[in-house]
Design an enzyme around this catalytic site. Structure first.
Site, PDB file in Angstrom:
ATOM      1  N   GLY A  21       0.786  -1.258  -0.088  1.00 54.30           N
ATOM      2  CA  GLY A  21       0.093  -0.189  -0.083  1.00 54.30           C
ATOM      3  C   GLY A  21       0.750   1.311  -0.067  1.00 54.30           C
ATOM      4  O   GLY A  21       0.393   2.405  -0.624  1.00 54.30           O
ATOM      5  N   ASP A  52      -6.368   2.966   9.955  1.00 57.42           N
ATOM      6  CA  ASP A  52      -7.804   2.941  10.149  1.00 57.42           C
ATOM      7  C   ASP A  52      -7.930   2.779  11.601  1.00 57.42           C
ATOM      8  O   ASP A  52      -7.881   3.804  12.359  1.00 57.42           O
ATOM      9  CB  ASP A  52      -8.292   1.790   9.414  1.00 57.42           C
ATOM     10  CG  ASP A  52      -9.640   1.744   9.517  1.00 57.42           C
ATOM     11  OD1 ASP A  52     -10.155   2.528   9.975  1.00 57.42           O
ATOM     12  OD2 ASP A  52     -10.190   0.754   8.971  1.00 57.42           O
ATOM     13  N   ASP A 112      -5.919  -0.340  -2.081  1.00 59.61           N
ATOM     14  CA  ASP A 112      -6.622  -1.126  -2.770  1.00 59.61           C
ATOM     15  C   ASP A 112      -7.744  -1.879  -2.252  1.00 59.61           C
ATOM     16  O   ASP A 112      -8.066  -1.807  -0.933  1.00 59.61           O
ATOM     17  CB  ASP A 112      -5.624  -2.600  -3.223  1.00 59.61           C
ATOM     18  CG  ASP A 112      -5.485  -3.370  -1.832  1.00 59.61           C
ATOM     19  OD1 ASP A 112      -5.231  -2.711  -0.847  1.00 59.61           O
ATOM     20  OD2 ASP A 112      -6.072  -4.534  -1.808  1.00 59.61           O
TER      21      ASP A 112
HETATM   22  P1  IMP Z   1      -5.685  -0.997  10.749  1.00 54.54           P
HETATM   23  O1  IMP Z   1      -5.133  -1.914  11.453  1.00 54.54           O
HETATM   24  O2  IMP Z   1      -7.074  -0.749  11.104  1.00 54.54           O
HETATM   25  O3  IMP Z   1      -5.157   0.480  10.987  1.00 54.54           O
HETATM   26  O4  IMP Z   1      -5.403  -1.213   9.389  1.00 54.54           O
HETATM   27  C1  IMP Z   1      -4.844  -0.453   8.419  1.00 54.54           C
HETATM   28  C2  IMP Z   1      -4.516  -1.562   7.253  1.00 54.54           C
HETATM   29  O5  IMP Z   1      -5.799  -1.695   6.736  1.00 54.54           O
HETATM   30  C3  IMP Z   1      -3.832  -0.450   6.274  1.00 54.54           C
HETATM   31  O6  IMP Z   1      -2.724  -0.546   5.995  1.00 54.54           O
HETATM   32  C4  IMP Z   1      -4.744  -0.831   4.999  1.00 54.54           C
HETATM   33  O7  IMP Z   1      -3.873  -2.181   4.309  1.00 54.54           O
HETATM   34  C5  IMP Z   1      -5.863  -1.429   5.269  1.00 54.54           C
HETATM   35  N1  IMP Z   1      -7.084  -0.559   5.140  1.00 54.54           N
HETATM   36  C6  IMP Z   1      -7.545   0.135   6.271  1.00 54.54           C
HETATM   37  N2  IMP Z   1      -8.457   1.048   5.658  1.00 54.54           N
HETATM   38  C7  IMP Z   1      -8.563   1.032   4.273  1.00 54.54           C
HETATM   39  C8  IMP Z   1      -9.298   1.571   3.320  1.00 54.54           C
HETATM   40  O8  IMP Z   1     -10.126   2.326   3.454  1.00 54.54           O
HETATM   41  N3  IMP Z   1      -9.034   1.218   1.953  1.00 54.54           N
HETATM   42  C9  IMP Z   1      -7.903   0.203   1.755  1.00 54.54           C
HETATM   43  N4  IMP Z   1      -7.206  -0.256   2.606  1.00 54.54           N
HETATM   44  C10 IMP Z   1      -7.421  -0.021   4.025  1.00 54.54           C
HETATM   45 MG    MG Z   2      -1.688  -1.698   3.860  1.00 55.58          MG
END
Ligand code: IMP
Ligand code: MG
Length: 184
Positions: A52, A111, A168
């Site tokens: 990403g 996120d 993605d």
């Molecule tokens: P977290 O652990 O919830 O912060 O998730 C982070 C990972 O989830 C990121 O590195 C992305 O790969 C994926 N992700 C979270 N939200 C999105 C989005 O809106 N679009 C695409 N990938 C996302």
């Molecule tokens: Mg990612």
């Protein structure tokens, strides 16, 4: 309005390339002022998270003015529209790369912040001198987590799913120049 289809979903433009370019430059300025005195010997290392962060990393590094190193790692945590926050394994880094060194982790999006907290923990455990975090997008969801984002780029109060600029939906959309958001 120009909309794109990825698998079963439609996405519409949300953040323009002009805004992206401006924000990346601002973010680089913050980083440059923090590591200003770095030398070849003490060069901080950017650790970019594949896949990403590839586009953000490329644009960001062009704006960095101090000597730095770069390494790419891969983790597996997420499938489809849901972020599980479960990190399996980090591939592509060992203590030789980071021991005694300032580390700046570069990711596409925070996120829930759970993935980044775990990556940060693992890199600290490898003996880094310091570990800072930058991410292209920061969803306000993440404000609830204990993660500190040292160098924010774009903060969004929209918590909907986005693609483009490296991000993605089931591996589709990474090539898009702008950020697209899931159509209402
Ligand atoms: P977290 O652990 O919830 O912060 O998730 C982070 C990972 O989830 C990121 O590195 C992305 O790969 C994926 N992700 C979270 N939200 C999105 C989005 O809106 N679009 C695409 N990938 C996302
Ligand atoms: Mg990612």
């Amino acid at each position: 309005m120009e909309r794109v289809k990825a698998w079963d979903k439609f996405f519409v433009p949300n953040i323009s390339s002009e805004t992206i370019e401006k924000s990346v430059k601002e973010c680089a300025k913050l980083i440059n002022s923090r590591y200003d005195g770095a030398t070849n010997e003490s060069a901080p290392i950017f650790v970019s998270i594949l896949n990403g962060a590839f586009m953000f990393t490329s644009d960001l590094l062009k704006e960095i003015t101090f000597p730095c190193k770069l390494s790419f790692i891969k983790v597996s945590s997420y499938d489809g529209l849901q972020s599980e926050g479960k990190l399996k394994e980090i591939i592509g880094i060992n203590s030789d790369d980071v021991e005694g060194r300032d580390v700046i982790i570069v990711d596409d999006i925070i996120d829930t912040g759970l993935t980044m907290l775990e990556i940060k923990r693992q890199i600290m455990a490898l003996g880094a001198k310091s570990v800072a975090v930058t991410a292209f997008l920061y969803k306000s969801n993440a404000a609830a987590s204990e993660l500190v984002l040292d160098f924010p780029c774009i903060i969004t109060d929209k918590n909907e799913f986005v693609i483009g600029y490296g991000l993605d939906y089931n591996e589709i959309g990474r090539n898009l120049k702008e950020i697209y958001i899931l159509e209402e």
